[in-house]
Design an enzyme around this catalytic site. Structure first.
Site, mmCIF file in Angstrom:
data_model
loop_
_atom_site.group_PDB
_atom_site.id
_atom_site.type_symbol
_atom_site.label_atom_id
_atom_site.label_comp_id
_atom_site.label_asym_id
_atom_site.label_seq_id
_atom_site.Cartn_x
_atom_site.Cartn_y
_atom_site.Cartn_z
ATOM 1 N N HIS A 120 15.040 35.249 63.914
ATOM 2 C CA HIS A 120 13.886 34.356 63.808
ATOM 3 C C HIS A 120 13.532 34.049 62.354
ATOM 4 C CE1 HIS A 120 11.197 37.680 62.600
ATOM 5 N NE2 HIS A 120 11.820 38.404 63.519
ATOM 6 N N ASP A 121 13.140 32.802 62.111
ATOM 7 C CA ASP A 121 12.655 32.330 60.813
ATOM 8 C C ASP A 121 13.725 32.327 59.722
ATOM 9 O OD1 ASP A 121 9.691 32.056 61.480
ATOM 10 O OD2 ASP A 121 10.006 34.177 61.940
ATOM 11 N N GLY A 138 15.553 38.856 60.758
ATOM 12 C CA GLY A 138 14.518 37.841 60.651
ATOM 13 C C GLY A 138 14.192 37.477 59.219
#
Length: 262
Positions: A120-121, A138
């Site tokens: 994520h991100d 992440g």
């Protein structure tokens, strides 16, 4: 456009001309598949994801899955993938988090081999190769033309600069400079990515000067901050060295990967 009868495509999904959705694929809500995207078979594009033109995704990949984050409670977050990517079997790309930027961004012309994971991100540049089971935690950032070896892992919030190469099985807990070469567990900086530089057309004199600047920066005497300033003055005409120094001075949430890093 071609959609196999066994595929499930949400009514809110947008499919451009030339898209091929193969057997047993699932295309979820708020997904956009651009021109000539091909889902071979058994692909899940979960939701809130854009896939750029001419990208091919192979069986059992899960793209746009929920972020693997305990704080995620179903908020709207996205994944954006550029054009002409090849995503092989069992790859997993997660959407962003509200705690982060809210979006995971993948560039164009990349190769993701079997089992690669983009957390994520994350931000992944262009012309990147992630070999089998390479993993990004992440918020990791990967520059253009980076090679990530098989089974390596980049720590969350880690940075890998443009043109770097990471060896197989490397545990990358520190930021790797542009054009750097790092491997080991934990990964150490082992020099410059000479193979990558030569493939880009760098001549012997250019490589020699880059190596001289590298040695002054990482092997010279005195405090590291002083060496940074000296190299900045002595090699201001080399854009690659300027890029390395900018990367160092900008800093990140992880410490810098050095030749003696543990």
């Amino acid at each position: 456009m071609s959609i196999h009868p066994t595929a499930i495509v949400d009514a809110s999904a947008v499919l451009a001309d030339g898209v091929q959705v193969g057997p047993w694929c699932t295309v979820g809500p708020n997904v956009t598949l651009a021109h000539n995207v091909r889902l071979v078979s058994h692909v899940v594009v979960q939701q809130d994801t854009t896939v750029g033109a001419d990208t091919t995704i192979h069986p059992f990949a899960v793209i746009g899955g929920d972020p693997q984050h305990n704080g995620y409670k179903g908020e709207p977050v996205r994944l954006e993938i550029g054009r002409n990517n090849l995503i092989r079997e069992h790859c997993t790309f997660n959407r962003g988090t509200p705690q982060g930027t809210g979006v995971t961004v993948v560039g164009s012309n990349n190769l993701f081999m079997t089992g690669a994971h983009v957390g994520h991100d994350c931000v992944v540049g262009d012309n990147v190769v992630m070999a089998n089971n390479a993993t990004l935690g992440g918020h990791a950032q990967v520059g253009d033309k980076v090679f990530l070896g098989g089974l390596c892992a980049v720590h969350q919030n880690g940075r890998v600069g443009q043109g770097a190469i990471i060896g197989g099985l490397a545990a990358v807990t520190r930021d790797v400079i542009p054009y750097g070469s790092a491997w080991g567990n934990h990964a150490r900086l082992r020099g410059l990515n000479l193979i990558g530089l030569k493939r880009k057309g760098y001549g012997k004199d250019q490589v020699r000067r880059l190596l001289a600047a590298y040695r002054e920066l990482f092997e010279g005497g005195g405090e590291f901050a002083g060496r940074v300033d000296r190299v900045a003055a002595d090699y201001a005409d080399l854009p690659e060295i300027v890029e390395i120094l900018t990367f160092i001075r900008e800093g990140g949430k992880r410490p810098l990967c050095l030749p003696n890093a543990e």
